[in-house]
Design an enzyme around this catalytic site. Structure first.
Site, PDB file in Angstrom:
ATOM      1  N   ASN A  22       0.814  -1.211   0.000  1.00  0.00           N
ATOM      2  CA  ASN A  22       0.000   0.000   0.000  1.00  0.00           C
ATOM      3  C   ASN A  22       0.852   1.267   0.000  1.00  0.00           C
ATOM      4  O   ASN A  22       0.353   2.348   0.343  1.00  0.00           O
ATOM      5  CB  ASN A  22      -0.924   0.010   1.220  1.00  0.00           C
ATOM      6  CG  ASN A  22      -1.910  -1.137   1.198  1.00  0.00           C
ATOM      7  OD1 ASN A  22      -2.501  -1.436   0.171  1.00  0.00           O
ATOM      8  ND2 ASN A  22      -2.091  -1.789   2.339  1.00  0.00           N
ATOM      9  N   HIS A  70     -14.451  -2.114   5.995  1.00  0.00           N
ATOM     10  CA  HIS A  70     -13.239  -2.839   6.400  1.00  0.00           C
ATOM     11  C   HIS A  70     -13.426  -3.548   7.741  1.00  0.00           C
ATOM     12  O   HIS A  70     -14.253  -3.151   8.565  1.00  0.00           O
ATOM     13  CB  HIS A  70     -12.072  -1.847   6.495  1.00  0.00           C
ATOM     14  CG  HIS A  70     -10.749  -2.504   6.720  1.00  0.00           C
ATOM     15  ND1 HIS A  70     -10.179  -2.618   7.969  1.00  0.00           N
ATOM     16  CD2 HIS A  70      -9.886  -3.076   5.843  1.00  0.00           C
ATOM     17  CE1 HIS A  70      -9.006  -3.224   7.853  1.00  0.00           C
ATOM     18  NE2 HIS A  70      -8.802  -3.515   6.582  1.00  0.00           N
ATOM     19  N   GLU A 125     -16.267   3.725   3.478  1.00  0.00           N
ATOM     20  CA  GLU A 125     -14.910   4.047   3.035  1.00  0.00           C
ATOM     21  C   GLU A 125     -15.017   4.931   1.800  1.00  0.00           C
ATOM     22  O   GLU A 125     -15.880   4.699   0.951  1.00  0.00           O
ATOM     23  CB  GLU A 125     -14.134   2.775   2.696  1.00  0.00           C
ATOM     24  CG  GLU A 125     -13.971   1.812   3.863  1.00  0.00           C
ATOM     25  CD  GLU A 125     -13.228   0.540   3.449  1.00  0.00           C
ATOM     26  OE1 GLU A 125     -12.211   0.637   2.733  1.00  0.00           O
ATOM     27  OE2 GLU A 125     -13.690  -0.544   3.840  1.00  0.00           O
ATOM     28  N   SER A 174     -11.265  -0.986  -0.045  1.00  0.00           N
ATOM     29  CA  SER A 174      -9.931  -1.567  -0.029  1.00  0.00           C
ATOM     30  C   SER A 174      -9.744  -2.767  -0.942  1.00  0.00           C
ATOM     31  O   SER A 174      -8.611  -3.079  -1.320  1.00  0.00           O
ATOM     32  CB  SER A 174      -9.566  -1.981   1.401  1.00  0.00           C
ATOM     33  OG  SER A 174     -10.511  -2.904   1.916  1.00  0.00           O
ATOM     34  N   ASP A 216     -13.874   6.599   6.084  1.00  0.00           N
ATOM     35  CA  ASP A 216     -12.520   6.047   6.208  1.00  0.00           C
ATOM     36  C   ASP A 216     -11.746   6.384   4.937  1.00  0.00           C
ATOM     37  O   ASP A 216     -12.056   5.894   3.853  1.00  0.00           O
ATOM     38  CB  ASP A 216     -12.603   4.536   6.412  1.00  0.00           C
ATOM     39  CG  ASP A 216     -11.243   3.899   6.665  1.00  0.00           C
ATOM     40  OD1 ASP A 216     -10.219   4.577   6.467  1.00  0.00           O
ATOM     41  OD2 ASP A 216     -11.198   2.717   7.035  1.00  0.00           O
ATOM     42  N   HIS A 244      -7.557   4.547   1.908  1.00  0.00           N
ATOM     43  CA  HIS A 244      -7.022   4.295   0.570  1.00  0.00           C
ATOM     44  C   HIS A 244      -7.136   5.511  -0.348  1.00  0.00           C
ATOM     45  O   HIS A 244      -6.804   5.408  -1.531  1.00  0.00           O
ATOM     46  CB  HIS A 244      -7.736   3.098  -0.052  1.00  0.00           C
ATOM     47  CG  HIS A 244      -7.443   1.812   0.660  1.00  0.00           C
ATOM     48  ND1 HIS A 244      -6.360   1.011   0.353  1.00  0.00           N
ATOM     49  CD2 HIS A 244      -8.077   1.215   1.696  1.00  0.00           C
ATOM     50  CE1 HIS A 244      -6.347  -0.026   1.162  1.00  0.00           C
ATOM     51  NE2 HIS A 244      -7.374   0.069   1.986  1.00  0.00           N
ATOM     52  N   LYS A 300      -0.192   3.813   4.664  1.00  0.00           N
ATOM     53  CA  LYS A 300      -0.349   3.521   3.234  1.00  0.00           C
ATOM     54  C   LYS A 300       0.343   4.608   2.417  1.00  0.00           C
ATOM     55  O   LYS A 300       1.549   4.564   2.252  1.00  0.00           O
ATOM     56  CB  LYS A 300      -1.829   3.339   2.904  1.00  0.00           C
ATOM     57  CG  LYS A 300      -2.412   2.086   3.564  1.00  0.00           C
ATOM     58  CD  LYS A 300      -3.854   1.870   3.239  1.00  0.00           C
ATOM     59  CE  LYS A 300      -4.353   0.511   3.733  1.00  0.00           C
ATOM     60  NZ  LYS A 300      -4.254   0.301   5.184  1.00  0.00           N
TER      61      LYS A 300
END
Length: 388
Positions: free
Chosen positions: A36, A122, A164, A168, A193, A196, A231
């Site tokens: 990541n 997640h 998110e 992910s 979230d 990413h 990440k």
């Protein structure tokens, strides 16, 4: 207990679900499509130098919880600059992104809070739901309408929508504007979230600052953001971003903050250096998305080669590109073949995949070269085009 453990191991082996850590060496030569490290900052000399200097000055660890003696000047600087980057009032740093999600969810949850969560959330969020003792309802992935219906029927005085910004596994994005409207209508908190997306998404002057910055969500009283420092920032740790009132509540109520040893000063310094690089070098975020598109295009000739249930590259707005595989065994075999050919890819199998479909996950990085992309696509095409 021993017999139960043996039976569990046998089941995992039979289903192709055995997982083992694969140790890497510092000098190995792989094309990395698995980590990541989206911006290539984990080994950036400026980030490494900041971590080393902090370790020499402050020591190897934080020495205690943040409320005892584990907060340094670096932690406070990181929290302020991270909040500014993400367009939020303030932030609170945890020792991992996992703990940040659990910390904010349990601190805002309880019997008086309804949690309405996207079904692809997640594992760290799911564990937070369970620990919070809140009634939790899942809504169909990315369905604003479904989320609204669940909120309309609630009896609880408080509500939390959990999503998110970029997911992910599939790498697709949440309909944040629509979810904010639903949160406002039903007086709910929208928890986003950004694990990413921070460092990857954003447009114009907000390049690389995430999916919230520069939108109506940034600084909105109904919005809370979580992020990881491990990440795109190439370090370690996590953060919750929101209002000053929220931060004060977490300092006093989030058990993952109160009772956990603070983030190591070296990790805080590394993340702080990375935040400044993201701010000053927005080209890195654009390079991630350009390289992700090149990966998807390079694998296009392998589409449909196995017929129904075969691999399909799903081009996404972030770094993650997902390749659906017919089975857990085929995904594991493909990842092993790629590794043997010098290309490391992610291999996701149940229960890590929210839709139950085993996948290869390819993560683009800003520092991938055109030659590396061409070579990795050639390797993967050869593997995916083989008869099932």
């Amino acid at each position: 207990m021993t017999q139960w453990l043996e039976r569990q191991a046998a089941v995992r082996d039979r289903r192709g679900l055995v997982r083992r850590p694969l140790a890497r060496t510092a000098d190995e030569r792989f094309i990395d499509l698995a980590s990541n490290d989206y911006l290539g900052l984990s080994a950036d000399p400026r980030v490494a130098a900041a971590a080393a200097a902090a370790a020499w000055r402050w020591g190897a660890g934080a020495t205690s919880s943040r409320l005892v003696a584990g907060t340094t000047r670096l932690h406070l600087e990181l929290e302020q600059e991270l909040a500014t980057l993400a367009g939020m009032e303030t932030s609170l740093v945890f020792s991992s992104g996992y703990l940040a999600n659990i910390g904010v969810i349990t601190a805002l949850g309880g019997p008086g809070t309804l949690i309405v969560a996207d079904e692809h959330c997640h594992a760290s969020m799911i564990d937070g739901f369970r620990l919070s003792r809140s009634r939790t309802e899942s809504f169909t992935h990315n369905s604003v309408e479904n989320a609204g219906r669940l909120l309309a029927d609630r009896a609880e005085p408080r509500a939390l929508i959990a999503v998110e910004s970029l997911y992910s596994v599939l790498g697709d994005e949440a309909p944040l504007a629509g979810l904010l409207a639903v949160a406002e209508e039903h007086d709910a908190v929208l928890l986003v979230d950004e694990a990413h997306s921070l460092g990857v998404t954003g447009t114009g002057t907000f390049q690389g600052r995430g999916s919230v910055t520069g939108t109506a969500l940034a600084g909105h009283p109904n919005v809370v953001v979580t992020a990881t420092l491990s990440k795109a920032l190439g370090s370690q740790g996590g953060a919750v971003l929101g209002s000053g009132l929220l931060r004060e509540h977490l300092v006093n109520r989030a058990r993952g903050f109160i009772f956990d040893t603070g983030l190591a000063p070296a990790s805080a310094a590394a993340a702080l250096a990375a935040v400044r690089i993201i701010r000053d070098e927005p080209w890195r975020a654009e390079a991630v998305r350009t390289n992700a598109a090149a990966l998807a295009a390079g694998l296009a000739p392998a589409l449909g080669t196995r017929g129904t249930g075969g691999p399909a590259v799903e081009q996404t707005p972030g770094a993650v590109q997902s390749v659906a595989m017919p089975s857990a065994e085929s995904a594991l075999a493909a990842a092993g073949a790629a590794r043997a050919a010098g290309v490391r890819v992610g291999c996701f199998r149940p229960p890590s995949v929210p839709d139950g479909i085993s996948r290869l996950r390819l993560t683009a990085r800003a520092t991938l070269t055109p030659a590396e992309i061409e070579e990795s696509c050639a390797v993967l095409r050869g593997i995916l085009e083989e008869p099932a």
